[in-house]
Write an enzyme that holds these catalytic residues in place. Structure first.
Site, PDB file in Angstrom:
ATOM      1  CB  ALA A 195      -0.879  -0.016   1.242  1.00  0.00           C
ATOM      2  N   GLY A 203       0.618  -5.214   0.757  1.00  0.00           N
ATOM      3  CA  GLY A 203      -0.542  -5.439  -0.114  1.00  0.00           C
ATOM      4  C   GLY A 203      -0.177  -6.093  -1.437  1.00  0.00           C
ATOM      5  CD  GLU A 259      -2.316  -7.994   2.735  1.00  0.00           C
ATOM      6  OE1 GLU A 259      -2.023  -6.795   2.540  1.00  0.00           O
ATOM      7  OE2 GLU A 259      -3.131  -8.343   3.594  1.00  0.00           O
ATOM      8  CD  GLU A 303       1.593  -5.821   5.788  1.00  0.00           C
ATOM      9  OE1 GLU A 303       2.434  -6.668   6.152  1.00  0.00           O
ATOM     10  OE2 GLU A 303       0.974  -5.893   4.719  1.00  0.00           O
TER      11      GLU A 303
HETATM   12  N1  COA Z   1       4.518   3.407  -0.569  1.00  0.00           N
HETATM   13  C1  COA Z   1       4.882   4.601  -1.082  1.00  0.00           C
HETATM   14  N2  COA Z   1       6.064   4.797  -1.698  1.00  0.00           N
HETATM   15  C2  COA Z   1       6.888   3.737  -1.812  1.00  0.00           C
HETATM   16  C3  COA Z   1       6.569   2.471  -1.304  1.00  0.00           C
HETATM   17  C4  COA Z   1       5.320   2.323  -0.668  1.00  0.00           C
HETATM   18  N3  COA Z   1       4.898   1.143  -0.167  1.00  0.00           N
HETATM   19  N4  COA Z   1       7.590   1.636  -1.559  1.00  0.00           N
HETATM   20  C5  COA Z   1       8.521   2.367  -2.216  1.00  0.00           C
HETATM   21  N5  COA Z   1       8.098   3.627  -2.362  1.00  0.00           N
HETATM   22  C6  COA Z   1       8.804   4.744  -3.018  1.00  0.00           C
HETATM   23  C7  COA Z   1       9.927   5.292  -2.163  1.00  0.00           C
HETATM   24  O1  COA Z   1       9.431   6.193  -1.185  1.00  0.00           O
HETATM   25  C8  COA Z   1      10.778   5.969  -3.198  1.00  0.00           C
HETATM   26  O2  COA Z   1      10.159   7.184  -3.560  1.00  0.00           O
HETATM   27  P1  COA Z   1      11.059   8.528  -3.777  1.00  0.00           P
HETATM   28  O3  COA Z   1      12.003   8.173  -4.907  1.00  0.00           O
HETATM   29  O4  COA Z   1      10.062   9.566  -4.147  1.00  0.00           O
HETATM   30  O5  COA Z   1      11.767   8.758  -2.487  1.00  0.00           O
HETATM   31  C9  COA Z   1      10.634   5.030  -4.408  1.00  0.00           C
HETATM   32  O6  COA Z   1       9.454   4.280  -4.190  1.00  0.00           O
HETATM   33  C10 COA Z   1      11.798   4.069  -4.535  1.00  0.00           C
HETATM   34  O7  COA Z   1      11.925   3.343  -3.321  1.00  0.00           O
HETATM   35  P2  COA Z   1      13.312   3.199  -2.531  1.00  0.00           P
HETATM   36  O8  COA Z   1      12.995   2.906  -1.110  1.00  0.00           O
HETATM   37  O9  COA Z   1      14.180   4.373  -2.802  1.00  0.00           O
HETATM   38  O10 COA Z   1      13.923   1.924  -3.268  1.00  0.00           O
HETATM   39  P3  COA Z   1      14.879   0.813  -2.657  1.00  0.00           P
HETATM   40  O11 COA Z   1      15.296  -0.025  -3.809  1.00  0.00           O
HETATM   41  O12 COA Z   1      15.929   1.418  -1.815  1.00  0.00           O
HETATM   42  O13 COA Z   1      13.931  -0.064  -1.683  1.00  0.00           O
HETATM   43  C11 COA Z   1      11.919  -1.243  -1.054  1.00  0.00           C
HETATM   44  C12 COA Z   1      12.830  -0.786  -2.197  1.00  0.00           C
HETATM   45  C13 COA Z   1      10.680  -1.858  -1.696  1.00  0.00           C
HETATM   46  C14 COA Z   1      12.639  -2.295  -0.195  1.00  0.00           C
HETATM   47  C15 COA Z   1      11.550  -0.044  -0.158  1.00  0.00           C
HETATM   48  O14 COA Z   1      11.050   0.979  -0.995  1.00  0.00           O
HETATM   49  C16 COA Z   1      10.492  -0.351   0.871  1.00  0.00           C
HETATM   50  O15 COA Z   1      10.802  -0.910   1.900  1.00  0.00           O
HETATM   51  N6  COA Z   1       9.240   0.055   0.611  1.00  0.00           N
HETATM   52  C17 COA Z   1       8.165  -0.095   1.553  1.00  0.00           C
HETATM   53  C18 COA Z   1       7.660  -1.500   1.601  1.00  0.00           C
HETATM   54  C19 COA Z   1       6.557  -1.654   2.628  1.00  0.00           C
HETATM   55  O16 COA Z   1       6.741  -1.461   3.798  1.00  0.00           O
HETATM   56  N7  COA Z   1       5.367  -2.049   2.145  1.00  0.00           N
HETATM   57  C20 COA Z   1       4.232  -2.304   2.970  1.00  0.00           C
HETATM   58  C21 COA Z   1       3.349  -1.140   3.070  1.00  0.00           C
HETATM   59  S1  COA Z   1       1.968  -1.516   4.112  1.00  0.00           S
END
Ligand code: COA
Length: 286
Positions: A92, A137, A140, A160
């Protein structure tokens, strides 16, 4: 049937429906790519700069796209994937979650659950082509698909708890059904990611393939399903889904009833006759 017709009053948990049709204008998508080729819909979540995170607009558009697959007589199966080479769906949109109040949270959760359940029970096969991060999500959504193919770089997780929340799209329920309670709790409580091979080992991914082959392999698998008798495929989904939480006797009776129902289908006659005549079957879904 035209994409701008949507069912009203249908039982979303049954593949067998008798809906009344209501007209809606067709939706144009800003965050999805939606492509139909020879009966196969390919839905691509298209926010690669945000790791294809599910903001409210993506969820709205996914609801519409899933409904198009569910009700489109020209569509017999679907693949869901993410744009780019890094993410399937990284969960999400955390920006949207940060704005929500407690009742918004419940609404958001129930809405997502309804959409995934519609996909899971509409009677057409959905395959998740997991091409990178499938987190929160995203994991999921992949679990609500009937089959998951993962690229070698894919990563699965339910992070989460690291954000102070829990799964909201019934991941806490589908994950133990797929991989067992102990492994599910490990993923749900640690919030750690697992790679594609580990996901395959525990039964979360059906198959692991090189990223370059993911879409072709996914298409091959869905088209193989689409070549089978459509009513039989729909009822195989239904009996597996409904029967899973029944006791063995009730579930077995449900299976016998649906087996009996299919015996009256033209497709059963065609399937058996084609085998005996040593020719490919030509199913019509009747
Ligand atoms: N919601 C909103 N934005 C997200 C996102 C999410 N779930 N996951 C990634 N993004 C965005 C980042 O904020 C970043 O945006 P920006 O460039 O404007 O700062 C962009 O996507 C790239 O992500 P980044 O974190 O820089 O890439 P990475 O390769 O270093 O890491 C992940 C990738 C997926 C490991 C990391 O983005 C992450 O942990 N995301 C969240 C995952 C999460 O907790 N999901 C569950 C949500 S309930």
């Amino acid at each position: 049937m035209p994409a701008n017709l949507q069912p009203s009053g249908a039982n979303p948990q049954s593949a067998i429906r008798n809906p009344q049709w209501v007209k809606f204008p067709p939706m144009t998508y800003q965050t999805l790519l939606f492509d139909v080729r020879d009966g196969l819909a390919i839905i691509t979540v298209n926010r690669p700069d945000k790791m294809n995170a599910l903001n409210d607009q993506v969820v709205d558009e996914l609801r519409d796209a899933i409904e198009r697959v569910a009700t489109g007589s020209d569509i017999r199966g679907a693949i869901i994937t993410g744009a780019g080479q890094k993410a399937f769906i990284a969960g999400a949109d955390i920006g949207d979650l940060a704005k929500q109040g407690s009742f918004d949270g419940k609404h958001r959760s129930l809405r997502g659950q309804r959409i995934l359940r519609r996909m899971e029970t509409c009677g057409k096969p959905f395959l998740a082509a997991v091409n990178g991060f499938a987190l929160g999500g995203g994991c999921e959504l992949a679990m609500a698909c009937h089959i998951r193919l993962a690229s070698e770089n894919a990563k699965f997780g339910q992070p989460e708890v690291k954000l102070g929340i829990i799964t909201g799209y019934a991941g806490s329920q589908r994950l133990p059904r797929l991989v067992g309670k102990g492994r599910a709790l490990q993923l749900l409580l640690t919030g750690e990611m697992i790679d594609a091979q580990e996901a395959y080992r525990i039964g979360l991914a059906n198959k692991v393939v090189p990223l370059a082959d993911l879409l072709a392999e996914s298409e091959k698998m869905v088209r193989g399903i689409m070549a089978n008798a459509p009513l039989a495929v729909a009822l195989a989904i239904e009996v597996t889904d409904r029967g899973f939480d029944m006791n063995l006797d009730d579930a077995s009776l449900l299976e016998a009833n649906l087996f009996g129902l299919l015996a009256s289908s033209q497709d059963m006659k065609e399937g058996l006759t084609a085998f005996l005549e040593k020719r490919p079957a030509r199913f019509t879904g009747r």
